[in-house]
Design a protein around this motif. Structure first.
Motif, mmCIF file in Angstrom:
data_model
loop_
_atom_site.group_PDB
_atom_site.id
_atom_site.type_symbol
_atom_site.label_atom_id
_atom_site.label_comp_id
_atom_site.label_asym_id
_atom_site.label_seq_id
_atom_site.Cartn_x
_atom_site.Cartn_y
_atom_site.Cartn_z
ATOM 1 N N ASN A 220 3.334 64.697 62.187
ATOM 2 C CA ASN A 220 4.164 65.672 62.909
ATOM 3 C C ASN A 220 3.501 67.047 62.946
ATOM 4 O O ASN A 220 4.162 68.084 62.995
ATOM 5 N N TRP A 221 2.173 67.078 62.961
ATOM 6 C CA TRP A 221 1.414 68.325 62.984
ATOM 7 C C TRP A 221 1.777 69.135 64.222
ATOM 8 O O TRP A 221 1.859 68.599 65.330
ATOM 9 N N GLN A 222 1.991 70.442 64.034
ATOM 10 C CA GLN A 222 2.433 71.318 65.119
ATOM 11 C C GLN A 222 1.293 72.071 65.809
ATOM 12 O O GLN A 222 1.533 72.842 66.739
ATOM 13 N N GLY A 223 0.069 71.892 65.316
ATOM 14 C CA GLY A 223 -1.074 72.528 65.958
ATOM 15 C C GLY A 223 -1.184 74.016 65.703
ATOM 16 O O GLY A 223 -1.848 74.730 66.461
ATOM 17 N N VAL A 224 -0.536 74.500 64.641
ATOM 18 C CA VAL A 224 -0.523 75.940 64.372
ATOM 19 C C VAL A 224 -1.638 76.327 63.407
ATOM 20 O O VAL A 224 -2.187 75.493 62.694
ATOM 21 N N ASP A 225 -1.951 77.608 63.397
ATOM 22 C CA ASP A 225 -2.894 78.166 62.431
ATOM 23 C C ASP A 225 -2.075 78.726 61.271
ATOM 24 O O ASP A 225 -1.551 79.842 61.336
ATOM 25 N N VAL A 226 -1.932 77.933 60.209
ATOM 26 C CA VAL A 226 -1.077 78.311 59.087
ATOM 27 C C VAL A 226 -1.578 79.588 58.417
ATOM 28 O O VAL A 226 -0.782 80.454 58.032
ATOM 29 N N VAL A 227 -2.894 79.713 58.285
ATOM 30 C CA VAL A 227 -3.458 80.906 57.629
ATOM 31 C C VAL A 227 -3.095 82.169 58.407
ATOM 32 O O VAL A 227 -2.702 83.183 57.828
ATOM 33 N N GLU A 228 -3.196 82.103 59.715
ATOM 34 C CA GLU A 228 -2.865 83.262 60.551
ATOM 35 C C GLU A 228 -1.408 83.671 60.356
ATOM 36 O O GLU A 228 -1.087 84.870 60.280
ATOM 37 N N ILE A 229 -0.514 82.698 60.271
ATOM 38 C CA ILE A 229 0.910 82.997 60.078
ATOM 39 C C ILE A 229 1.146 83.559 58.683
ATOM 40 O O ILE A 229 1.929 84.511 58.502
ATOM 41 N N LEU A 230 0.490 82.996 57.676
ATOM 42 C CA LEU A 230 0.595 83.542 56.322
ATOM 43 C C LEU A 230 0.184 85.009 56.303
ATOM 44 O O LEU A 230 0.834 85.853 55.665
ATOM 45 N N GLN A 231 -0.878 85.332 57.011
ATOM 46 C CA GLN A 231 -1.371 86.710 57.047
ATOM 47 C C GLN A 231 -0.417 87.646 57.777
ATOM 48 O O GLN A 231 -0.404 88.850 57.508
ATOM 49 N N ASP A 232 0.389 87.114 58.681
ATOM 50 C CA ASP A 232 1.408 87.920 59.359
ATOM 51 C C ASP A 232 2.573 88.267 58.428
ATOM 52 O O ASP A 232 3.228 89.294 58.604
ATOM 53 N N VAL A 233 2.836 87.382 57.455
ATOM 54 C CA VAL A 233 4.025 87.524 56.605
ATOM 55 C C VAL A 233 3.698 88.168 55.258
ATOM 56 O O VAL A 233 4.428 89.038 54.781
ATOM 57 N N PHE A 234 2.597 87.754 54.634
ATOM 58 C CA PHE A 234 2.239 88.219 53.290
ATOM 59 C C PHE A 234 1.220 89.361 53.366
ATOM 60 O O PHE A 234 0.318 89.334 54.212
ATOM 61 N N PRO A 235 1.310 90.321 52.460
ATOM 62 C CA PRO A 235 0.350 91.427 52.485
ATOM 63 C C PRO A 235 -1.042 91.042 51.987
ATOM 64 O O PRO A 235 -2.023 91.718 52.313
ATOM 65 N N GLU A 236 -1.134 89.971 51.205
ATOM 66 C CA GLU A 236 -2.430 89.559 50.656
ATOM 67 C C GLU A 236 -2.559 88.039 50.725
ATOM 68 O O GLU A 236 -1.696 87.316 50.214
ATOM 69 N N VAL A 237 -3.618 87.553 51.349
ATOM 70 C CA VAL A 237 -3.865 86.108 51.455
ATOM 71 C C VAL A 237 -5.333 85.839 51.159
ATOM 72 O O VAL A 237 -6.219 86.404 51.816
ATOM 73 N N ARG A 238 -5.589 85.007 50.178
ATOM 74 C CA ARG A 238 -6.957 84.608 49.809
ATOM 75 C C ARG A 238 -7.179 83.181 50.272
ATOM 76 O O ARG A 238 -6.372 82.302 49.992
ATOM 77 N N VAL A 239 -8.264 82.919 50.999
ATOM 78 C CA VAL A 239 -8.471 81.620 51.660
ATOM 79 C C VAL A 239 -9.815 81.023 51.263
ATOM 80 O O VAL A 239 -10.830 81.726 51.198
ATOM 81 N N SER A 240 -9.821 79.713 51.002
ATOM 82 C CA SER A 240 -11.067 78.965 50.844
ATOM 83 C C SER A 240 -10.979 77.709 51.703
ATOM 84 O O SER A 240 -9.901 77.158 51.910
ATOM 85 N N LYS A 241 -12.141 77.273 52.230
ATOM 86 C CA LYS A 241 -12.185 76.093 53.089
ATOM 87 C C LYS A 241 -12.938 74.970 52.390
ATOM 88 O O LYS A 241 -13.872 75.218 51.628
ATOM 89 N N HIS A 242 -12.515 73.730 52.683
ATOM 90 C CA HIS A 242 -13.061 72.568 51.989
ATOM 91 C C HIS A 242 -13.242 71.417 52.969
ATOM 92 O O HIS A 242 -12.688 71.431 54.071
ATOM 93 N N ASP A 243 -13.994 70.408 52.535
ATOM 94 C CA ASP A 243 -14.267 69.229 53.372
ATOM 95 C C ASP A 243 -14.747 69.629 54.769
ATOM 96 O O ASP A 243 -14.129 69.309 55.786
ATOM 97 N N PHE A 244 -15.855 70.363 54.772
ATOM 98 C CA PHE A 244 -16.488 70.794 56.017
ATOM 99 C C PHE A 244 -15.564 71.639 56.893
ATOM 100 O O PHE A 244 -15.628 71.603 58.125
ATOM 101 N N GLY A 245 -14.686 72.377 56.236
ATOM 102 C CA GLY A 245 -13.807 73.283 56.957
ATOM 103 C C GLY A 245 -12.537 72.675 57.490
ATOM 104 O O GLY A 245 -11.749 73.368 58.149
ATOM 105 N N SER A 246 -12.276 71.391 57.209
ATOM 106 C CA SER A 246 -11.079 70.738 57.757
ATOM 107 C C SER A 246 -9.825 71.037 56.962
ATOM 108 O O SER A 246 -8.710 70.869 57.471
ATOM 109 N N VAL A 247 -9.993 71.479 55.714
ATOM 110 C CA VAL A 247 -8.862 71.755 54.825
ATOM 111 C C VAL A 247 -8.954 73.191 54.340
ATOM 112 O O VAL A 247 -10.036 73.668 54.002
ATOM 113 N N VAL A 248 -7.816 73.869 54.280
ATOM 114 C CA VAL A 248 -7.776 75.223 53.725
ATOM 115 C C VAL A 248 -6.854 75.251 52.518
ATOM 116 O O VAL A 248 -5.835 74.556 52.478
#
Length: 202
Positions: A168-196
């Motif tokens: 039921n994936w909605q095709g959204v950029d979860v990180v972008e939305i997190l950054q809109d809501v939270f003042p601080e977001v730390r991100v790392s990517k894994h499995d060739f960038g497919s997972v955050v």
């Protein structure tokens, strides 16, 4: 059938596929362990797993917060919540509720930390769910998110429908939305960038 109903029906079916779900869970366990380690939670804290599924993260949280802390599992699927509740029925620190992440019934600023694994990108109106979790966190509380990275260009179209019908994936950029809501977001990517893995601090 709207996207919310489709997602709920999908995960009701998944609730009964315990052996398959166990295999999937093993595949993501290394990400979950990393996310939990990066959360700033301690003995006595109050934490929640949003989209807890069969509840395999709840005992791990319980080990961290101890008997003086509390762990709440939340899932939209009645079948998932029921199986998780049964799995943890002997652990007094763990409770499981069936609820919509967009309208959590948790008290304002009642959580020290929260986890969401491959859940936020499956919820229609992801931003409402993230805002709901934000409201439930105390000042300085953290949300750890493990989710699909939204690919760009042709790769987006290659994964869109398989993810939609499987999760039921909605095709959204979860990180972008997190950054809109939270003042601080730390991100790392894994499995060739497919997972955050994102750690969002209120």
């Amino acid at each position: 059938m709207n996207s919310s109903e489709r997602g709920q029906n999908l995960y009701e079916r998944w609730a009964f596929l315990e052996k398959y779900y166990f295999i999937v869970d093993i595949a993501i366990s290394r990400f979950r362990e990393k996310a939990i380690r990066e959360l700033d939670i301690n003995t006595g804290d109050r934490v929640a797993d949003i989209g807890c599924g069969h509840g395999r993260s709840l005992n791990r949280f319980s080990d961290v917060v101890g008997p003086s802390g509390s762990v709440t599992g939340v899932d939209y699927s009645a079948g998932m919540a029921r199986r998780s509740r049964r799995r943890h029925r002997t652990n007094p620190s763990v409770s499981v509720i069936q609820a919509d992440a967009r309208t959590l019934s948790l008290q304002h600023e009642c959580l020290d930390g929260a986890l969401s694994s491959y859940t936020l990108s499956t919820i229609p109106d992801t931003k409402s769910a993230i805002k709901s979790i934000y409201d439930a966190l105390r000042a300085g509380g953290q949300l750890a998110v493990i989710d699909y990275n939204r690919p760009q260009g042709i790769r987006y179209h290659l994964v869109k429908y398989p993810r939609k019908f499987s999760y039921n994936w909605q095709g959204v950029d979860v990180v972008e939305i997190l950054q809109d809501v939270f003042p601080e977001v730390r991100v790392s990517k894994h499995d060739f960038g497919s997972v955050v893995i994102a750690i969002a601090t209120k």
